[in-house]
Design an enzyme around this catalytic site. Sequence first.
Site, PDB file in Angstrom:
ATOM      1  N   LYS A  56       5.658   4.260  -5.950  1.00  0.00           N
ATOM      2  CA  LYS A  56       4.295   3.660  -6.187  1.00  0.00           C
ATOM      3  C   LYS A  56       4.029   2.568  -6.929  1.00  0.00           C
ATOM      4  O   LYS A  56       3.409   1.502  -6.760  1.00  0.00           O
ATOM      5  CB  LYS A  56       3.160   4.855  -6.716  1.00  0.00           C
ATOM      6  CG  LYS A  56       3.000   5.867  -5.653  1.00  0.00           C
ATOM      7  CD  LYS A  56       2.192   7.064  -6.008  1.00  0.00           C
ATOM      8  CE  LYS A  56       1.958   8.098  -4.995  1.00  0.00           C
ATOM      9  NZ  LYS A  56       1.248   9.330  -5.514  1.00  0.00           N
ATOM     10  N   HIS A 104       4.514  18.899 -16.889  1.00  0.00           N
ATOM     11  CA  HIS A 104       3.843  20.067 -15.919  1.00  0.00           C
ATOM     12  C   HIS A 104       3.409  21.196 -16.851  1.00  0.00           C
ATOM     13  O   HIS A 104       3.643  21.413 -17.786  1.00  0.00           O
ATOM     14  CB  HIS A 104       5.057  20.716 -15.176  1.00  0.00           C
ATOM     15  CG  HIS A 104       6.471  20.907 -15.825  1.00  0.00           C
ATOM     16  ND1 HIS A 104       6.548  22.151 -16.551  1.00  0.00           N
ATOM     17  CD2 HIS A 104       7.627  20.403 -15.850  1.00  0.00           C
ATOM     18  CE1 HIS A 104       7.557  22.060 -17.212  1.00  0.00           C
ATOM     19  NE2 HIS A 104       8.479  21.057 -16.794  1.00  0.00           N
TER      20      HIS A 104
END
Length: 120
Positions: A56, A104
């Site tokens: 991206k 995470h």
Amino acid sequence: MKIGTDITVISRIEKSYQKFGVKFLNRFLSSQEQKSLSTKTESIAGYWAAKEAVAKALGCGIGAELSFLDIMLYKDSKNAPHFRLSDTAQQHHRITSSSLSIAHDGGFAIAVVIIEQEIL
């Protein structure tokens, strides 16, 4: 300077890993990455998110211009994540500087990438 980010649901990665095992890992991780990576699903999801974030930031996504295996993830002596591109991808994208962060928590893995590229 460009930035890319990706967030991944860990359970989605876990389902794919349980269903396909090493075949799933081979789709997006080199053998070297697999050796250095913990088999914790959170870590696998973090690597997935990292590679998506790199794509991206480069503005091309994963596809003909850049594959998962063109992006190699590694950790330094302080366990901080980094990436490098394959020679072919580096020649095309001309990254001069980069930074990668992976985290995470709460069932999600997230990665953020910042890159600088040589201007032609």
